[in-house]
Write a protein that holds these residues in place. Structure first.
Motif, PDB file in Angstrom:
ATOM      1  N   GLU A   1       0.978   1.365 -14.327  1.00 48.16           N
ATOM      2  CA  GLU A   1       0.760   1.687 -15.740  1.00 48.16           C
ATOM      3  C   GLU A   1       1.821   1.092 -16.659  1.00 48.16           C
ATOM      4  O   GLU A   1       1.597   0.947 -17.860  1.00 48.16           O
ATOM      5  N   TYR A   2       2.989   0.771 -16.103  1.00 50.56           N
ATOM      6  CA  TYR A   2       4.086   0.231 -16.906  1.00 50.56           C
ATOM      7  C   TYR A   2       4.671  -0.992 -16.200  1.00 50.56           C
ATOM      8  O   TYR A   2       4.601  -1.111 -14.975  1.00 50.56           O
ATOM      9  N   ASP A   3       5.273  -1.876 -16.991  1.00 52.42           N
ATOM     10  CA  ASP A   3       5.962  -3.043 -16.426  1.00 52.42           C
ATOM     11  C   ASP A   3       7.441  -2.716 -16.252  1.00 52.42           C
ATOM     12  O   ASP A   3       8.093  -2.249 -17.196  1.00 52.42           O
ATOM     13  N   PHE A   4       7.955  -2.976 -15.054  1.00 52.20           N
ATOM     14  CA  PHE A   4       9.352  -2.665 -14.756  1.00 52.20           C
ATOM     15  C   PHE A   4      10.162  -3.932 -14.494  1.00 52.20           C
ATOM     16  O   PHE A   4       9.718  -4.822 -13.759  1.00 52.20           O
ATOM     17  N   ASN A   5      11.346  -3.994 -15.097  1.00 50.05           N
ATOM     18  CA  ASN A   5      12.375  -4.959 -14.717  1.00 50.05           C
ATOM     19  C   ASN A   5      13.486  -4.151 -14.063  1.00 50.05           C
ATOM     20  O   ASN A   5      14.169  -3.373 -14.741  1.00 50.05           O
ATOM     21  N   MET A   6      13.641  -4.309 -12.757  1.00 53.20           N
ATOM     22  CA  MET A   6      14.577  -3.458 -12.026  1.00 53.20           C
ATOM     23  C   MET A   6      15.873  -4.201 -11.743  1.00 53.20           C
ATOM     24  O   MET A   6      15.881  -5.235 -11.080  1.00 53.20           O
ATOM     25  N   ILE A   7      16.979  -3.653 -12.248  1.00 51.55           N
ATOM     26  CA  ILE A   7      18.292  -4.265 -12.060  1.00 51.55           C
ATOM     27  C   ILE A   7      19.046  -3.479 -10.993  1.00 51.55           C
ATOM     28  O   ILE A   7      19.254  -2.270 -11.127  1.00 51.55           O
ATOM     29  N   ILE A   8      19.440  -4.175  -9.926  1.00 52.94           N
ATOM     30  CA  ILE A   8      20.165  -3.544  -8.828  1.00 52.94           C
ATOM     31  C   ILE A   8      21.469  -4.309  -8.581  1.00 52.94           C
ATOM     32  O   ILE A   8      21.667  -5.409  -9.099  1.00 52.94           O
TER      33      ILE A   8
ATOM     34  N   VAL B   1      16.777  -2.797  -0.370  1.00 48.22           N
ATOM     35  CA  VAL B   1      16.129  -3.925  -1.053  1.00 48.22           C
ATOM     36  C   VAL B   1      14.803  -4.267  -0.376  1.00 48.22           C
ATOM     37  O   VAL B   1      13.784  -4.509  -1.044  1.00 48.22           O
ATOM     38  N   LYS B   2      14.813  -4.270   0.940  1.00 48.75           N
ATOM     39  CA  LYS B   2      13.583  -4.553   1.692  1.00 48.75           C
ATOM     40  C   LYS B   2      12.508  -3.522   1.369  1.00 48.75           C
ATOM     41  O   LYS B   2      11.325  -3.854   1.197  1.00 48.75           O
ATOM     42  N   ASP B   3      12.926  -2.269   1.267  1.00 46.19           N
ATOM     43  CA  ASP B   3      11.991  -1.187   0.958  1.00 46.19           C
ATOM     44  C   ASP B   3      11.431  -1.340  -0.458  1.00 46.19           C
ATOM     45  O   ASP B   3      10.226  -1.193  -0.687  1.00 46.19           O
ATOM     46  N   LEU B   4      12.297  -1.656  -1.412  1.00 48.03           N
ATOM     47  CA  LEU B   4      11.861  -1.802  -2.803  1.00 48.03           C
ATOM     48  C   LEU B   4      10.950  -3.014  -2.996  1.00 48.03           C
ATOM     49  O   LEU B   4      10.068  -3.011  -3.862  1.00 48.03           O
ATOM     50  N   SER B   5      11.167  -4.048  -2.195  1.00 48.43           N
ATOM     51  CA  SER B   5      10.375  -5.277  -2.347  1.00 48.43           C
ATOM     52  C   SER B   5       8.898  -5.056  -2.040  1.00 48.43           C
ATOM     53  O   SER B   5       8.046  -5.841  -2.460  1.00 48.43           O
ATOM     54  N   THR B   6       8.574  -3.988  -1.332  1.00 50.25           N
ATOM     55  CA  THR B   6       7.166  -3.695  -1.023  1.00 50.25           C
ATOM     56  C   THR B   6       6.401  -3.230  -2.263  1.00 50.25           C
ATOM     57  O   THR B   6       5.173  -3.163  -2.242  1.00 50.25           O
ATOM     58  N   LEU B   7       7.128  -2.897  -3.339  1.00 52.57           N
ATOM     59  CA  LEU B   7       6.484  -2.373  -4.549  1.00 52.57           C
ATOM     60  C   LEU B   7       5.933  -3.476  -5.450  1.00 52.57           C
ATOM     61  O   LEU B   7       5.184  -3.202  -6.390  1.00 52.57           O
ATOM     62  N   ASN B   8       6.345  -4.711  -5.189  1.00 54.81           N
ATOM     63  CA  ASN B   8       5.901  -5.849  -6.007  1.00 54.81           C
ATOM     64  C   ASN B   8       6.249  -5.679  -7.483  1.00 54.81           C
ATOM     65  O   ASN B   8       5.420  -5.902  -8.373  1.00 54.81           O
ATOM     66  N   ILE B   9       7.483  -5.253  -7.740  1.00 53.00           N
ATOM     67  CA  ILE B   9       7.986  -5.229  -9.110  1.00 53.00           C
ATOM     68  C   ILE B   9       9.152  -6.212  -9.197  1.00 53.00           C
ATOM     69  O   ILE B   9       9.729  -6.611  -8.180  1.00 53.00           O
ATOM     70  N   LYS B  10       9.487  -6.601 -10.413  1.00 52.83           N
ATOM     71  CA  LYS B  10      10.542  -7.590 -10.615  1.00 52.83           C
ATOM     72  C   LYS B  10      11.906  -6.971 -10.320  1.00 52.83           C
ATOM     73  O   LYS B  10      12.303  -5.992 -10.951  1.00 52.83           O
ATOM     74  N   ILE B  11      12.628  -7.549  -9.351  1.00 48.14           N
ATOM     75  CA  ILE B  11      13.950  -7.055  -8.963  1.00 48.14           C
ATOM     76  C   ILE B  11      14.987  -8.128  -9.277  1.00 48.14           C
ATOM     77  O   ILE B  11      14.846  -9.283  -8.875  1.00 48.14           O
ATOM     78  N   ILE B  12      16.030  -7.740  -9.998  1.00 48.74           N
ATOM     79  CA  ILE B  12      17.072  -8.676 -10.416  1.00 48.74           C
ATOM     80  C   ILE B  12      18.420  -8.157  -9.924  1.00 48.74           C
ATOM     81  O   ILE B  12      18.822  -7.035 -10.254  1.00 48.74           O
ATOM     82  N   LYS B  13      19.119  -8.962  -9.137  1.00 51.31           N
ATOM     83  CA  LYS B  13      20.429  -8.562  -8.625  1.00 51.31           C
ATOM     84  C   LYS B  13      21.525  -8.965  -9.607  1.00 51.31           C
ATOM     85  O   LYS B  13      21.578 -10.115 -10.048  1.00 51.31           O
TER      86      LYS B  13
END
Length: 419
Positions: free
Chosen positions: A29-36, A45-57
């Motif tokens: 329902e929402y677009d996420f830019n996830m900063i970790i 990180v491997k677990d979060l990558s299954t969500l198919n949202i944008k992850i930025i280190k």
């Protein structure tokens, strides 16, 4: 809507699974830019990558008990184009920097008590420091009480305390307090538009310390397990009498009541010689060995240490247990283990304190015991073992409070309030 999300993701924990479920339920329902953090846990990180949202280190640093992100141009641009910014764990001190870039709504989760006391778990263990307002003398009193508890329960020996314990009590106690005072101030609190407490107990503790936050804190229980996951895991339920065990999965920290459980299990063993205590997660083998040596226990052969296991295997362990035990002696902000076990239909014996009492319906989904009382804990575990439980009722009663629809309705109310 576009949300920028800050989450340190440095280690795997119960909070991580709650955060993952939060993102899982909202990502469509929402677009996420996830900063970790750049040095995030590979497993997380491997677990979060299954969500198919944008992850930025990005670079982050530990400041006292908080995680602070270093703001660069890319983060600035994300903030400028976001409808809101979320702080999902202990990244609160990044909020003033966000507000300097743009007056965007900032929503922050409260998953611990770091904002009201410089010691996290320890502060609520033996001396209830934060419950009587934080101060340097109370920090010292708390730390001393913790080391007394360590010695009494064989976590450390007396020599170790006198060699380094006193330095940590007095020296680090002062340092912790001074650093905390420099970190938590009105500027930080005013930079956050809305806080989310994960239990009513947590909100009460926070508003006792900072009354001005009363109107800025909303209570939203953590999302736990979906009905689909519960249905699949229940297929592994085993009720055979030859597999008689109870499960504990909260680690060996004193505040989690680990030593209280071992003492309670010693009492239970007198009547239930075939009962096993299954421990999941990471434990210091020296602590177990010292307990067995000092207490001269024959129960140690009945303790099975599984170590850190796959999350699905952990849930299967819960569903096959006669009971899951959660004997914390501090006011747990929530109690995810308790909710997971009950959703799977397994009765829980847990401490009558903090957010736990909002999950366990005493004498219906399990039993509440007096915190820090091994005798009462053992009595409640025996009652649980002797009772025929309606597992479907336990699951159904827990689902009434902790289901995806309730969470989504509450979290959307929060979003509307700040936007």
């Amino acid at each position: 809507m576009i949300f920028t999300v800050f989450y340190h993701s440095l280690f795997d924990s119960g909070a991580h699974y709650s955060i993952k479920r939060f993102l899982e339920l909202l990502k469509d329902e929402y677009d996420f830019n996830m900063i970790i953090c750049r040095n995030s846990s590979n497993d997380v990180v491997k677990d979060l990558s299954t969500l198919n949202i944008k992850i930025i280190k990005k670079s982050c640093v530990r400041r006292n008990v908080f995680t602070e992100f270093i703001i660069d141009d890319e983060i600035k641009n994300l903030i400028k184009t976001s409808d809101a910014v979320w702080i999902l764990d202990n990244e609160h001190i990044t909020a003033p920097k966000i507000k300097r870039i743009r007056d965007v709504p900032v929503i922050a989760y409260l998953r611990n008590y770091l904002i009201i006391c410089p010691i996290n778990l320890a502060s609520y263990s033996m001396k209830d420091v934060c419950l009587t307002k934080c101060s340097f003398p109370r920090i010292i009193s708390c730390k001393k009480g913790i080391y007394d508890h360590y010695i009494k329960n064989h976590y450390i020996n007396i020599l170790s305390y006198y060699v380094k314990g006193r330095v940590l009590v007095y020296g680090k106690g002062l340092l912790d307090y001074v650093r905390w005072l420099e970190t938590v101030d009105d500027r930080l609190l005013n930079s956050i538009d809305l806080f989310i407490a994960i239990s009513h107990a947590m909100k009460e503790i926070y508003t006792y310390h900072i009354p001005d936050l009363s109107d800025k804190i909303e209570v939203v229980y953590n999302p736990v397990l979906s009905e689909d996951v519960v249905r699949k895991i229940k297929m592994y339920r085993q009720d055979s009498s030859e597999d008689l065990f109870i499960t504990y999965s909260s680690g060996d920290l004193p505040v989690k009541g680990f030593m209280i459980l071992l003492k309670a299990f010693r009492e239970i063993y007198r009547s239930y010689k075939d009962l096993k205590l299954v421990l999941t997660g990471e434990y210091n083998n020296d602590i177990l060995k010292r307990f067995c040596d000092y207490e001269n226990n024959d129960i140690c052969d009945r303790i099975k240490l599984l170590g850190k296991i796959d999350y699905q295997d952990l849930l299967r362990t819960y569903v096959s247990s006669k009971a899951v035990v959660y004997p914390s002696i501090w006011p747990e902000p929530f109690g995810r283990v308790v909710a997971e076990a009950q959703l799977l239909g397994t009765p829980v014996v847990a401490s009558d304190i903090g957010g736990i009492r909002e999950i366990v319906e005493d004498n219906v989904t399990g039993y509440l015991s007096r915190p820090g009382d091994p005798k009462d804990l053992s009595d409640k575990i025996v009652l649980t073992l002797e009772r025929m439980w309606n597992k479907d009722l336990i699951s159904r009663k827990t689902f009434e409070k902790f289901n995806d629809q309730v969470f989504l309705r509450r979290i959307k109310d929060v979003i509307k309030k700040v936007l």
